[in-house]
Design a protein around this motif. Structure first.
Motif, PDB file in Angstrom:
ATOM      1  N   PRO A 155       0.694  16.923 -12.512  1.00 39.31           N
ATOM      2  CA  PRO A 155      -0.539  16.233 -12.639  1.00 39.31           C
ATOM      3  C   PRO A 155      -1.186  15.854 -11.468  1.00 39.31           C
ATOM      4  N   LEU A 156      -2.340  15.991 -11.039  1.00 37.62           N
ATOM      5  CA  LEU A 156      -3.067  15.672  -9.754  1.00 37.62           C
ATOM      6  C   LEU A 156      -2.948  14.326  -9.355  1.00 37.62           C
ATOM      7  N   ILE A 157      -2.932  13.331 -10.453  1.00 39.77           N
ATOM      8  CA  ILE A 157      -2.954  12.126 -10.126  1.00 39.77           C
ATOM      9  C   ILE A 157      -1.777  11.239 -10.181  1.00 39.77           C
ATOM     10  N   SER A 158      -0.629  11.905  -9.981  1.00 37.63           N
ATOM     11  CA  SER A 158       0.593  11.455  -9.809  1.00 37.63           C
ATOM     12  C   SER A 158       0.959  10.981  -8.439  1.00 37.63           C
ATOM     13  N   ALA A 159       0.638   9.622  -8.288  1.00 32.75           N
ATOM     14  CA  ALA A 159       0.582   9.112  -6.748  1.00 32.75           C
ATOM     15  C   ALA A 159       2.157   9.077  -6.318  1.00 32.75           C
ATOM     16  N   THR A 160       2.219   9.170  -5.205  1.00 37.04           N
ATOM     17  CA  THR A 160       3.704   9.162  -4.570  1.00 37.04           C
ATOM     18  C   THR A 160       3.800   8.082  -3.657  1.00 37.04           C
ATOM     19  N   VAL A 161       4.565   7.199  -4.097  1.00 35.09           N
ATOM     20  CA  VAL A 161       4.744   6.017  -3.072  1.00 35.09           C
ATOM     21  C   VAL A 161       5.518   6.353  -1.709  1.00 35.09           C
ATOM     22  N   ARG A 162       4.954   5.994  -0.732  1.00 28.39           N
ATOM     23  CA  ARG A 162       5.503   6.635   0.490  1.00 28.39           C
ATOM     24  C   ARG A 162       6.191   5.143   1.180  1.00 28.39           C
ATOM     25  N   SER A 163       7.216   5.278   2.189  1.00 25.16           N
ATOM     26  CA  SER A 163       7.742   4.373   2.852  1.00 25.16           C
ATOM     27  C   SER A 163       6.691   3.401   3.770  1.00 25.16           C
ATOM     28  N   SER A 164       7.065   2.409   4.079  1.00 31.48           N
ATOM     29  CA  SER A 164       6.321   1.460   4.837  1.00 31.48           C
ATOM     30  C   SER A 164       5.859   2.230   6.291  1.00 31.48           C
ATOM     31  N   ILE A 165       6.930   2.833   6.791  1.00 34.47           N
ATOM     32  CA  ILE A 165       6.796   3.754   8.063  1.00 34.47           C
ATOM     33  C   ILE A 165       5.701   4.786   8.001  1.00 34.47           C
ATOM     34  N   ASP A 166       5.680   5.658   7.134  1.00 32.81           N
ATOM     35  CA  ASP A 166       4.504   6.701   6.633  1.00 32.81           C
ATOM     36  C   ASP A 166       3.180   5.856   6.275  1.00 32.81           C
ATOM     37  N   LEU A 167       3.161   4.710   5.747  1.00 36.42           N
ATOM     38  CA  LEU A 167       1.878   3.942   5.481  1.00 36.42           C
ATOM     39  C   LEU A 167       1.179   3.429   6.792  1.00 36.42           C
ATOM     40  N   GLN A 168       2.253   3.321   7.927  1.00 33.25           N
ATOM     41  CA  GLN A 168       1.582   2.760   9.003  1.00 33.25           C
ATOM     42  C   GLN A 168       0.951   3.741   9.669  1.00 33.25           C
ATOM     43  N   ASN A 169       1.092   5.122   9.620  1.00 36.12           N
ATOM     44  CA  ASN A 169       0.394   6.226  10.113  1.00 36.12           C
ATOM     45  C   ASN A 169      -0.747   6.611   9.024  1.00 36.12           C
ATOM     46  N   ASP A 170      -1.223   5.909   8.010  1.00 39.27           N
ATOM     47  CA  ASP A 170      -2.535   6.268   7.077  1.00 39.27           C
ATOM     48  C   ASP A 170      -3.593   5.823   7.757  1.00 39.27           C
ATOM     49  N   PRO A 171      -4.487   6.520   7.909  1.00 35.14           N
ATOM     50  CA  PRO A 171      -5.770   6.337   8.550  1.00 35.14           C
ATOM     51  C   PRO A 171      -6.461   5.122   7.852  1.00 35.14           C
ATOM     52  N   ILE A 172      -6.248   5.002   6.641  1.00 39.51           N
ATOM     53  CA  ILE A 172      -6.895   3.813   5.866  1.00 39.51           C
ATOM     54  C   ILE A 172      -6.174   2.635   6.307  1.00 39.51           C
ATOM     55  N   ILE A 173      -4.692   2.617   6.273  1.00 37.26           N
ATOM     56  CA  ILE A 173      -4.014   1.314   6.911  1.00 37.26           C
ATOM     57  C   ILE A 173      -4.481   1.006   8.123  1.00 37.26           C
ATOM     58  N   GLN A 174      -4.619   2.042   9.057  1.00 40.26           N
ATOM     59  CA  GLN A 174      -5.060   1.963  10.520  1.00 40.26           C
ATOM     60  C   GLN A 174      -6.285   1.324  10.461  1.00 40.26           C
ATOM     61  N   LYS A 175      -7.180   1.423   9.751  1.00 42.43           N
ATOM     62  CA  LYS A 175      -8.406   1.028   9.831  1.00 42.43           C
ATOM     63  C   LYS A 175      -8.616  -0.326   9.103  1.00 42.43           C
ATOM     64  N   TYR A 176      -8.122  -0.310   7.941  1.00 45.16           N
ATOM     65  CA  TYR A 176      -8.302  -1.769   7.164  1.00 45.16           C
ATOM     66  C   TYR A 176      -7.142  -2.498   6.945  1.00 45.16           C
ATOM     67  N   GLY A 177      -5.935  -2.217   7.387  1.00 45.64           N
ATOM     68  CA  GLY A 177      -4.640  -3.019   7.457  1.00 45.64           C
ATOM     69  C   GLY A 177      -4.240  -2.801   5.906  1.00 45.64           C
ATOM     70  N   TYR A 178      -3.339  -4.011   5.636  1.00 48.50           N
ATOM     71  CA  TYR A 178      -2.723  -3.934   4.484  1.00 48.50           C
ATOM     72  C   TYR A 178      -3.285  -4.752   3.348  1.00 48.50           C
ATOM     73  N   LYS A 179      -3.670  -5.761   3.813  1.00 50.53           N
ATOM     74  CA  LYS A 179      -4.171  -6.586   2.814  1.00 50.53           C
ATOM     75  C   LYS A 179      -5.481  -6.401   2.037  1.00 50.53           C
ATOM     76  N   ASN A 180      -5.876  -6.948   1.122  1.00 54.40           N
ATOM     77  CA  ASN A 180      -7.161  -6.673   0.433  1.00 54.40           C
ATOM     78  C   ASN A 180      -8.456  -6.884   1.480  1.00 54.40           C
ATOM     79  N   VAL A 181      -9.454  -6.390   1.418  1.00 55.59           N
ATOM     80  CA  VAL A 181     -10.650  -6.816   2.179  1.00 55.59           C
ATOM     81  C   VAL A 181     -11.816  -6.850   1.277  1.00 55.59           C
ATOM     82  N   GLY A 182     -12.921  -7.417   1.938  1.00 56.62           N
ATOM     83  CA  GLY A 182     -14.063  -7.928   1.101  1.00 56.62           C
ATOM     84  C   GLY A 182     -15.287  -6.895   1.484  1.00 56.62           C
ATOM     85  N   LEU A 183     -16.248  -7.009   0.791  1.00 55.93           N
ATOM     86  CA  LEU A 183     -17.396  -5.791   0.629  1.00 55.93           C
ATOM     87  C   LEU A 183     -18.085  -5.698   2.040  1.00 55.93           C
ATOM     88  N   THR A 184     -18.052  -6.931   2.972  1.00 52.79           N
ATOM     89  CA  THR A 184     -18.632  -6.528   4.147  1.00 52.79           C
ATOM     90  C   THR A 184     -17.758  -5.796   5.161  1.00 52.79           C
TER      91      THR A 184
END
Length: 637
Positions: A155-184
């Motif tokens: 199934p295409l939507i079966s997400a794979t949970v990666r380690s925190s080391i892999d997440l650090q290199n994710d472009p979304i994490i690098q741009k927004y960080g780990y915490k939830n962000v507001g609309l602005t």
């Protein structure tokens, strides 16, 4: 060679009444046939010029080939061109010149006259890959046993949970960080909007764009509005044909068809679902939509969409508060995922279903809104854990494997027909049962076999192989051609008085074409100037019209500098002028931005006009002040 030509001409005369029509052949039967019977319909290829696009992709080429061979009953019409009277095609032939480079073309330029006269259309392709043969017939190249193992389908939507080391290199994490962000925080900055070509106030490219009633105050509680636009192609490019606007709750505020201001060249029905019959009764115009949007959108509205820059440009409107889901869910190296992919992976729903004609603008607008709401609710960490890059790779793999079932070969097999492949190299396609591969010992043998076998097959690939130039020779020839072309585009004018106005001189010579540089020649007693043009036609005009003229109080000579590389320059220029490729094309210099509109208004003066080519600067995309007019069989002086 002359004997071969005569034999070919004799064969053509004998076969003329029953000969097959190539999609790129010039229209019109031989004169003797035309005298005896009414002219029959022939297949004809016509294209819409895209000044922003410099080449045709392999996928687009495959679209055309499949439709040319199989017809609309088995293949969709190509989206980038029109092939009329496809049923009149007996077969399709693809010639591949393996190993031929641009250097071969320039070295043997004048020997290609016959091909350039026969084929009316020319398109550039990206550099071919090792799987080029398989690409053009829609097949995936078979992998060796030592290649990477096939991905297990899931199934295409079966997400794979990666380690925190892999997440650090994710472009979304690098741009927004780990915490939830507001609309602005999700809004595009002014710099980002400029980078991705969003309309901005004060930009010279968007002077006539309408501003929404926005204010400087925006907050995390500002309202979101999903926007999606559908377009058609007119003589001025893309124009609006439908607009859809929805609120955060999914309520549709606007879903309007829009009548383009100019004549429609292509309704892009396969993408939009809109046809001529649907738009005929529509009276809503672009100005009506702009007025309605200004009335409905509150001052702190945030527009949400996928590739929203295209929507705002076609609306000719400026709004500074935007969230673009193609940039919100950004991939590595700025990769922008498709809306259908994000909808499936993130939201678990299918949109733009292939069994529906065209897209649903309301559905696309709602999907973009839901993607933003999901991002705000669950945060960047949740999105990064989906591992979008891996899921996209899996989907692409599945698409390629699925393409094998929809390939030209498969369709031909279902119709009980075969593809012919003539080559002198390894028969790469011989493992496919409905591909007839003939291996030849030389290019001459390939040509001889093609003359016999091609009429017997609906789809033919004829491959000629050439030995590449040695690297040292290739580099020397490349530099030589570059130098020669530069010198042919340069003229020398003078003598002038010592107090002549350089600015005035440049202005005069610029009327003949775009001047790249004007330089004072220091080696002469009296002032001479070297004028280098961007195009050869302008330099030729300067030599023909300015030589012997009175300028700045001096009777000047305008000529090219004679060097070893330009000794036969005039001969080559005459050859280029008489070349069939340039027949029916004229060069126009000193045009303004409104030239195209004036040309359309006075179209009755150019009844044989086939195309208007308006070159643009590569970086700024600003229109240059010259163009080329292509006419059917006539040249206007």
């Amino acid at each position: 060679m002359e004997q071969e030509k005569e034999e070919a001409n004799s064969r053509k005369r004998k076969e003329a009444p029953n000969s097959s029509a190539s999609a790129t052949e010039r229209d019109g039967p031989p004169s003797d046939v035309q005298d005896r019977e009414p002219q029959a319909k022939k297949a004809r290829l016509s294209t819409i010029l895209f000044t922003d696009n410099c080449e045709v992709t392999h996928r687009q080429l495959c679209e055309l080939l499949k439709y040319a061979v199989l017809g609309k009953s088995a293949a969709p019409k190509p989206s980038w061109c029109q092939l009329s009277h496809q049923k009149q095609l007996n077969n399709v032939v693809v010639f591949i010149l393996k190993g031929m480079s641009q250097l071969h073309f320039y070295r043997f330029y004048l020997e290609f006259r016959f091909l350039r006269k026969t084929f009316r259309h020319k398109f550039s392709l990206p550099p071919p890959t090792s799987s080029f043969l398989f690409d053009i017939i829609g097949l995936q190249k078979k992998k060796s046993a030592r290649s990477f193992p096939r991905t297990v389908e899931g199934p295409l939507i079966s997400a794979t949970v990666r380690s925190s080391i892999d997440l650090q290199n994710d472009p979304i994490i690098q741009k927004y960080g780990y915490k939830n962000v507001g609309l602005t925080r999700c809004l595009l900055t002014k710099e980002e909007m400029k980078t991705f070509h969003f309309p901005l106030p004060g930009s010279p490219s968007y002077e006539n764009f309408i501003l929404t009633k926005y204010t400087g105050f925006i907050s995390d509680s500002s309202p979101l509005f999903g926007l999606d636009c559908e377009v058609c192609l007119t003589s001025m490019g893309k124009e609006l044909t439908r607009i859809s606007l929805v609120t955060e709750g999914g309520y549709c505020l606007i879903d309007e068809l829009v009548k383009p201001d100019l004549k429609v060249l292509d309704y892009l029905t396969s993408f939009t679902g809109i046809t001529k019959e649907i738009l005929n009764p529509v009276t809503t115009k672009l100005k009506d939509v702009q007025k309605l949007l200004r009335e409905l959108l509150p001052p702190d509205a945030v527009l949400v969409g996928h590739c929203l820059d295209l929507d705002l440009r076609v609306l000719k409107m400026i709004h500074p508060y935007v969230i673009d889901t193609s940039l919100l869910y950004v991939g590595k190296q700025g990769r922008r995922f498709k809306l259908t992919f994000l909808a499936k992976v993130i939201l678990g729903k299918d949109i733009q279903c292939p069994n529906k004609l065209g897209r649903d603008g309301i559905e696309d607008a709602r999907t973009a809104l839901e993607l933003v709401q999901y991002f705000l609710k669950y945060g960047p960490k949740k999105i990064a854990e989906f591992n979008l890059e891996a899921l996209a790779a899996n989907q692409e793999q599945g698409d390629k494997e699925g393409a094998a079932h929809m390939s030209v070969l498969k369709c031909l097999e279902s119709m009980g027909q075969k593809l012919l492949f003539l080559t002198q190299d390894i028969d790469e396609l011989s493992s496919y049962r409905n591909c007839q591969t003939i291996k030849c010992s030389s290019n001459k043998k390939v040509l001889e076999q093609a003359r016999v076998e091609v009429p017997l097959f609906p789809f033919n690939i004829v491959e000629f192989s050439f030995q590449p130039f040695p690297p040292l020779f290739a580099e020397k020839m490349k530099n030589s051609m570059k130098t020669k072309w530069t010198q042919m585009s340069t003229v020398y004018a003078g003598p002038f008085s010592k107090d002549c106005n350089v600015g005035a001189l440049k202005k005069v010579f610029s009327t003949l074409g775009p001047v790249q540089s004007i330089t004072l020649v220091l080696e002469t007693y009296r002032p001479y100037f070297s004028i280098q043009y961007e195009v050869l036609e302008a330099a030729q005009l300067a030599v023909e019209t300015m030589n012997g003229s009175l300028l700045e109080g001096s009777c000047i000579r305008v000529h090219r500098l004679v060097t070893e590389l330009t000794l036969e320059c005039d001969t080559l220029v005459r050859e280029l002028e008489q070349d069939s490729e340039n027949q029916g094309t004229i060069y126009v210099a000193g045009i303004g931005e409104t030239f195209k509109e004036h040309l359309l208004e006075q179209s009755n003066l150019f009844p044989d006009l086939e195309a208007v080519i308006l070159p643009k600067e590569v970086k700024s995309r600003k229109q240059k002040n010259y163009c080329f007019l292509t006419l059917f069989g006539r040249t206007l002086a």
